[in-house]
Design an enzyme around this catalytic site. Structure first.
Site, short mmCIF file in Angstrom:
data_model
loop_
_atom_site.label_atom_id
_atom_site.label_comp_id
_atom_site.label_asym_id
_atom_site.label_seq_id
_atom_site.Cartn_x
_atom_site.Cartn_y
_atom_site.Cartn_z
N SER A 1 7.24 3.97 12.46
CA SER A 1 8.10 5.16 12.45
C SER A 1 8.92 5.22 13.73
O SER A 1 8.43 4.87 14.82
CB SER A 1 7.27 6.44 12.35
OG SER A 1 8.14 7.56 12.48
N TYR B 1 1.11 12.07 15.09
CA TYR B 1 1.72 11.08 14.19
C TYR B 1 2.32 9.93 15.01
O TYR B 1 2.12 8.76 14.70
CB TYR B 1 2.78 11.78 13.35
CG TYR B 1 3.56 10.89 12.42
CD1 TYR B 1 2.98 10.37 11.26
CD2 TYR B 1 4.90 10.57 12.67
CE1 TYR B 1 3.70 9.57 10.39
CE2 TYR B 1 5.63 9.77 11.79
CZ TYR B 1 5.03 9.27 10.66
OH TYR B 1 5.74 8.48 9.80
N THR C 1 0.86 -1.19 0.00
CA THR C 1 0.00 0.00 0.00
C THR C 1 0.90 1.24 0.00
O THR C 1 2.01 1.22 0.54
CB THR C 1 -0.96 0.03 1.21
OG1 THR C 1 -0.24 0.39 2.39
CG2 THR C 1 -1.65 -1.31 1.42
N GLY C 2 0.40 2.30 -0.64
CA GLY C 2 1.26 3.47 -0.81
C GLY C 2 2.47 3.10 -1.65
O GLY C 2 3.58 3.55 -1.40
N GLY C 3 2.24 2.29 -2.68
CA GLY C 3 3.34 1.78 -3.50
C GLY C 3 3.69 2.66 -4.68
O GLY C 3 4.49 2.27 -5.53
N SER D 1 5.00 5.71 -4.38
CA SER D 1 5.92 6.78 -3.99
C SER D 1 6.87 6.29 -2.91
O SER D 1 6.55 5.36 -2.16
CB SER D 1 5.08 7.96 -3.44
OG SER D 1 5.89 9.01 -2.99
N GLY D 2 8.04 6.89 -2.83
CA GLY D 2 8.95 6.74 -1.69
C GLY D 2 9.30 5.31 -1.33
O GLY D 2 9.69 4.50 -2.16
N ILE D 3 9.14 5.01 -0.05
CA ILE D 3 9.55 3.70 0.50
C ILE D 3 8.73 2.58 -0.14
O ILE D 3 9.27 1.53 -0.50
CB ILE D 3 9.37 3.70 2.03
CG1 ILE D 3 10.36 4.70 2.67
CG2 ILE D 3 9.56 2.30 2.61
CD1 ILE D 3 10.06 5.04 4.13
N GLY D 4 7.43 2.79 -0.31
CA GLY D 4 6.57 1.77 -0.90
C GLY D 4 6.96 1.45 -2.33
O GLY D 4 6.99 0.29 -2.73
N1 NAP Z 1 10.13 9.33 4.88
C1 NAP Z 1 10.29 9.34 6.19
O1 NAP Z 1 11.11 10.11 6.74
C2 NAP Z 1 9.49 8.40 7.06
C3 NAP Z 1 9.90 8.24 8.39
C4 NAP Z 1 9.17 7.38 9.21
C5 NAP Z 1 8.08 6.69 8.72
N2 NAP Z 1 7.72 6.87 7.41
C6 NAP Z 1 6.56 6.14 6.94
O2 NAP Z 1 6.88 5.45 5.75
C7 NAP Z 1 5.69 5.25 4.99
C8 NAP Z 1 5.94 5.66 3.55
O3 NAP Z 1 6.21 7.05 3.53
P1 NAP Z 1 7.18 7.73 2.45
O4 NAP Z 1 8.24 8.41 3.20
O5 NAP Z 1 7.53 6.77 1.38
O6 NAP Z 1 6.21 8.90 1.94
P2 NAP Z 1 5.51 9.19 0.53
O7 NAP Z 1 6.53 9.19 -0.55
O8 NAP Z 1 4.71 10.43 0.78
O9 NAP Z 1 4.56 7.95 0.33
C9 NAP Z 1 3.36 7.81 1.05
C10 NAP Z 1 2.47 6.86 0.30
O10 NAP Z 1 1.26 6.67 1.04
C11 NAP Z 1 0.16 6.87 0.15
N3 NAP Z 1 -1.01 7.35 0.85
C12 NAP Z 1 -1.10 8.41 1.70
N4 NAP Z 1 -2.36 8.55 2.13
C13 NAP Z 1 -3.08 7.56 1.53
C14 NAP Z 1 -4.44 7.18 1.57
N5 NAP Z 1 -5.33 7.84 2.31
N6 NAP Z 1 -4.82 6.12 0.83
C15 NAP Z 1 -3.95 5.45 0.06
N7 NAP Z 1 -2.65 5.76 -0.02
C16 NAP Z 1 -2.23 6.81 0.71
C17 NAP Z 1 0.66 7.89 -0.84
O11 NAP Z 1 -0.16 7.87 -1.99
P3 NAP Z 1 -0.37 9.23 -2.80
O12 NAP Z 1 1.02 9.72 -3.11
O13 NAP Z 1 -1.14 8.83 -3.99
O14 NAP Z 1 -1.10 10.16 -1.85
C18 NAP Z 1 2.08 7.40 -1.08
O15 NAP Z 1 2.09 6.35 -2.00
C19 NAP Z 1 4.59 6.05 5.69
O16 NAP Z 1 3.79 5.19 6.47
C20 NAP Z 1 5.36 7.00 6.58
O17 NAP Z 1 4.63 7.41 7.70
C21 NAP Z 1 8.40 7.69 6.57
#
Ligand code: NAP
Length: 249
Positions: A137, A150, A12-14, A16-19
């Site tokens: 996180s 958060y 899920t959330g695949g 962008s970013g980590i996904g």
């Molecule tokens: N990057 C960091 O520093 C960090 C640190 C700790 C934890 N995390 C966690 O890592 C995970 C991935 O984050 P990321 O850093 O890769 O950020 P990201 O690039 O913003 O990716 C977030 C993903 O979640 C999806 N998403 C958000 N809200 C959604 C919803 N309501 N329904 C379906 N999809 C949804 C986004 O889809 P859309 O783009 O289409 O909205 C996107 O694919 C998150 O759970 C985040 O809390 C990240």
């Protein structure tokens, strides 16, 4: 043969970013990958990047019916699921005194409710011996300025993972949390930090990390591969921090 040959994986959330990085490495290791994301176009662009016949399903993880649809589509197309990475998440930085009901509800709807009902709906189609990875996180364990809501939303999934590790043990399904520290993804653009303060924010983060820099999504993806594959066959109920050592300080 790849580490995930013959496996069906949902991230899920695949888009962008980590996904997205995890989806790419899962596909490269032989899995049939299905990604979900909120933005249709971003999901389509991500599928093209992942290749290997990856599929995308657009939807909102806060909507329980979306998880029913994902389960239905996986069942129809592939018959079962092996790996579920509940990774979609959002984060805004606001001091508790200023948090609105809408902001609170939005973070819990995506980060907590979205994970809970995603797992609840996908478990019935998961094969015994499957792997569940919840993206948590560092903020759930370490106090970060303006992160109270958060942190609470992510701390809940640490508790879910421990409960599910026990509830699903008889089926050999392993459940683990992957906890990133600061990672260079699009989430940083969504934190609400004014553009002119972004450089200072990133510098402060890097200084607070023993390894001296923010993480890259590919580094989280490699850890996700470990938790998804037989390399972690004796690992369940853990919180794997991939944070450059930040939790230690
Ligand atoms: N990057 C960091 O520093 C960090 C640190 C700790 C934890 N995390 C966690 O890592 C995970 C991935 O984050 P990321 O850093 O890769 O950020 P990201 O690039 O913003 O990716 C977030 C993903 O979640 C999806 N998403 C958000 N809200 C959604 C919803 N309501 N329904 C379906 N999809 C949804 C986004 O889809 P859309 O783009 O289409 O909205 C996107 O694919 C998150 O759970 C985040 O809390 C990240």
């Amino acid at each position: 043969m790849g580490a995930l040959s013959g496996k069906i994986a949902v991230v899920t959330g695949g888009n962008s970013g980590i996904g997205l990085s995890a989806a790419k490495i899962f596909a490269a290791e032989g899995a049939q990958v299905v990604i979900t994301g909120r933005r249709r176009q971003a999901v389509e662009e991500a599928i093209a990047q992942i290749g290997a016949g990856a599929l995308g399903i657009q939807g909102n993880v806060a909507d329980v019916a979306h998880h029913d649809e994902v389960a239905q589509q996986i069942l129809q197309r592939f018959g079962a699921l092996d790996i579920y990475m509940a990774n979609a998440g959002i984060n805004t930085i606001t001091h508790s005194a200023d948090v609105s009901e809408a902001e609170y509800d939005a973070q819990f709807a995506v980060n907590t409710r979205g994970v809970f009902f995603g797992v609840q709906k996908l478990i019935p189609i998961m094969r015994n011996g499957g792997a569940i990875i919840l993206t948590g996180s560092l903020a759930s364990e370490k106090v970060l300025d303006g992160h109270a809501v958060y942190a609470g939303s992510k701390a809940a999934i640490n508790a879910f993972a421990r409960a599910w590790a026990i509830e699903l043990k008889s089926r050999g399904i392993r459940v683990n949390v992957l906890s990133p520290g600061p990672v260079d993804t699009a989430i940083l653009d969504k934190l609400g930090i004014p553009f002119e303060q972004r450089g200072l924010f990133e510098k402060a983060m890097a200084e607070a990390i023993p390894l001296g820099r923010m993480g890259q999504p590919e580094e989280l993806a490699k850890a996700a591969l470990f938790l998804a594959s037989d390399a972690s066959s004796f690992v369940t109920g853990i919180n794997l921090r991939v944070d450059g050592g930040m939790a230690v300080l």
